[in-house]
Design a protein around this motif. Structure first.
Motif, short mmCIF file in Angstrom:
data_model
loop_
_atom_site.label_atom_id
_atom_site.label_comp_id
_atom_site.label_asym_id
_atom_site.label_seq_id
_atom_site.Cartn_x
_atom_site.Cartn_y
_atom_site.Cartn_z
N GLY A 176 6.89 12.31 1.35
CA GLY A 176 7.48 11.75 0.14
C GLY A 176 6.84 10.46 -0.34
N HIS A 177 5.67 10.10 0.20
CA HIS A 177 5.01 8.89 -0.31
C HIS A 177 4.58 9.07 -1.76
CE1 HIS A 177 1.64 11.33 1.31
NE2 HIS A 177 0.96 10.82 0.30
N PHE A 187 7.04 9.44 -8.31
CA PHE A 187 7.61 8.51 -7.33
C PHE A 187 6.53 8.10 -6.34
CE2 PHE A 187 10.94 11.15 -8.95
CZ PHE A 187 12.06 10.35 -9.03
N HIS A 188 6.65 6.86 -5.83
CA HIS A 188 5.81 6.38 -4.73
C HIS A 188 6.67 5.63 -3.72
CE1 HIS A 188 1.89 7.54 -5.94
NE2 HIS A 188 1.71 6.66 -6.90
N VAL A 192 0.85 -1.19 0.00
CA VAL A 192 0.00 0.00 0.00
C VAL A 192 0.88 1.23 0.00
CG1 VAL A 192 -1.88 -1.16 1.22
CG2 VAL A 192 -0.12 0.05 2.53
N ILE A 193 0.31 2.37 -0.41
CA ILE A 193 1.04 3.63 -0.38
C ILE A 193 1.33 4.01 1.07
CG2 ILE A 193 0.97 6.08 -0.98
CD1 ILE A 193 1.16 4.27 -3.40
N ASP A 194 2.56 4.44 1.33
CA ASP A 194 3.01 4.79 2.69
C ASP A 194 2.54 6.20 3.02
OD1 ASP A 194 4.27 4.68 5.10
OD2 ASP A 194 6.31 4.78 4.32
N SER A 195 1.22 6.34 3.17
CA SER A 195 0.58 7.66 3.17
C SER A 195 0.92 8.54 4.35
CB SER A 195 -0.94 7.47 3.10
OG SER A 195 -1.40 6.71 4.20
N GLY A 202 -8.72 8.42 -3.49
CA GLY A 202 -8.84 7.02 -3.85
C GLY A 202 -7.52 6.30 -3.94
N LEU A 203 -6.46 6.91 -3.41
CA LEU A 203 -5.12 6.34 -3.52
C LEU A 203 -4.73 5.54 -2.29
CD1 LEU A 203 -2.45 6.29 -5.20
CD2 LEU A 203 -1.76 8.36 -3.95
#
Length: 498
Positions: free
Chosen positions: A154-155, A299-300, A147-150, A185-186
């Motif tokens: 810098g996620h 970037f993610h 999952v995205i490191d929300s 929705g990310l």
């Protein structure tokens, strides 16, 4: 070099090699000795080969070209190719693979294919450290979900793709603040990589995805779109299909390259399904991917689902902070949803008391909670330094009267003539992350005169007993509304009242 690829993913290496060989053949298709023409070109019926499983490993197949030809090129249908009359193909995962052989004779070339069936996955052949890190390995029956490191800075990021630009290949232009794209929705999307049943990829969107505005015409999106947080880019309903796949390979430059089968993708959609993996660890994956209509990289940062960052124990101290924007200060500014923050802008009013050459330009967009901030890396000792000073210039040309009809019910709704400094408890052992506003301490200074530089002070000595502040936030023009404005600040410092 190694390459792992599911048979459902096409490869183009063989096609390129074939085109080169055809060019070679066409340039020599005349008999220079006799001047006569060559015989008839071969057909697929002339292409014959045998396949025999290895006596010790049935996932390794020995292929032999039995055609009358001077060159043989193979495509094993698993992302790998070979050349020669006797070659070996490796097929770690079970499935059906279409193996193609192209032969070249003096009269032309021909191609034919045959299906090879691999009954079982060979775990030993998949024991690669990077593949195991991405998928959890063959023993992870359900794969590994990312999952995205929300909650981390810098996620999501943006940086140059031009090798001649400073910061090439890094998110040098912008890094998202924690939870900066909430509502897009990310953050509730899931990306699962699985080896147990082949190279399986699953994209779970929970109904909505985040995409760059330029890609709203993509055929995979057939639903109405709405603006993302802060009016940035778009959000739309989208459910990914099942039975998707992935490949992981080492590029020529040594970087890992991840490819996702169409129409699935990862994270923010920018028209690509190819991702460079810059960092891959048990609890962290950093990817870089192209914006296919623009010359820059996105970037993610991703973490495994369910992973929680261990609490950071921050020191308790105080340091003098300053930034006059003429010289490099000892602070790093981070933007939070703000349209633009230029740290080296020509002074808009050099003839008034401010005499420096450069200032910071703060441009508020339509986002309701835009600001800039400094993450200290320690918990601030307000007993030593509790006074923040800065100079502010609020231009008279801003519209300070018009009310935003979509403003929050508790907000006045218009652009305010004020500068607000806040202290937040974000990180550390007791940090609240994206909820740090709940325990914030705020000092607001009204600016009665526009069109001139004014000196402002923000005194936090009244809360010197607090030992948990680790972020300084500056917000100009008020919050809770989408009215835009341009402002300038200079000579920022954290100092003592004495």
């Amino acid at each position: 070099m190694y390459k792992f690829k599911n048979s459902k993913n096409p490869t183009y290496q063989f096609t390129v090699l074939l085109v080169l060989m055809v060019g070679f053949f066409m340039s020599s298709c005349t008999d220079s000795t006799t001047g006569g023409e060559l015989g008839s070109a071969p057909t697929s019926e002339d292409v014959t080969f045998t396949s025999e499983p290895d006596s010790e490993n049935p996932n390794i197949i020995h292929f032999t070209n039995t055609s009358d030809s001077f060159r043989a090129l193979w495509d094993f249908g698993n992302g790998t190719t070979a050349e020669g009359d006797e070659v070996i193909g490796e097929f770690p995962t079970k499935g059906e693979y279409t193996v193609s052989l192209t032969i070249f004779t003096e009269s032309g070339h021909a191609i034919d294919s045959s299906t090879v069936t691999i009954a079982e996955t060979n775990v030993a052949m998949l024991d690669d450290p990077n593949l195991n890190m991405l998928t959890g390995g063959i023993d992870a029956i359900n794969g590994k979900t990312w999952v995205i490191d929300s909650t981390q800075i810098g996620h999501m990021g943006l940086g140059p793709a031009d090798p001649n630009e400073d910061g090439y290949g890094t998110p040098a232009w912008w890094q998202a603040a924690p939870k900066a794209k909430s509502g897009a929705g990310l953050y509730d999307d899931r990306y699962t990589f699985q080896l147990d049943d082949g190279f399986v990829y699953k994209q779970e969107t929970n109904g909505h995805v985040f995409l760059k505005t330029e890609y709203s015409d993509a055929e995979i999106f057939n639903n109405p779109m709405t603006a993302g947080p802060g009016g940035d880019d778009l959000v739309t309903a989208y459910t990914a299909p099942e039975n998707q796949s992935f490949s992981l390979e080492e590029a020529d430059n040594g970087e890992l390259r991840l490819k996702i089968s169409e129409p699935s993708f990862m994270g923010f959609y920018t028209g690509t399904r190819t991702y460079d993996i810059l960092e891959l660890k048990e609890n962290l994956m950093v990817i870089r991917f192209s914006d296919t209509k623009n010359n820059f990289f996105w970037f993610h940062r991703l973490i495994p689902e369910g992973y929680e960052h261990p609490p950071e124990i921050l020191p308790y101290k105080s340091e003098a902070l300053e930034d006059n924007f003429d010289e490099e200060g000892n602070v790093s500014w981070v933007t939070d949803q703000i349209t633009n923050f230029n740290e080296s802008y020509d002074d808009p009013a050099p003839l008034v008391p401010d005499t420096t050459n450069k200032v910071a330009k703060y441009t508020k967009g339509e986002g309701q909670f835009e600001n800039v901030y400094i993450d200290l890396g320690y918990e601030l000792n307000l007993n030593e330094r509790s006074l923040i000073r800065l100079r502010a210039y609020l231009p008279s040309y801003n519209d300070y009267e018009t009310v935003d009809p979509n403003a929050q019910s508790w907000a006045p709704g218009n652009l305010l003539k004020q500068v607000e400094v806040k202290l937040h408890n974000v990180n550390g052992e007791t940090g609240l992350g994206g909820n740090s506003w709940q325990t914030q301490e705020t000092v607001i200074q009204q600016v009665s005169e526009t069109g001139k530089w004014v000196d402002l002070e923000f005194d936090f000595s009244a809360v010197s007993d607090r030992e948990d502040f680790d972020r300084i936030v500056i917000q100009i023009g008020g919050e809770g509304h989408g009215r835009t404005g341009t402002f300038f600040i200079d000579d920022f410092e954290l100092t003592s009242a004495n």
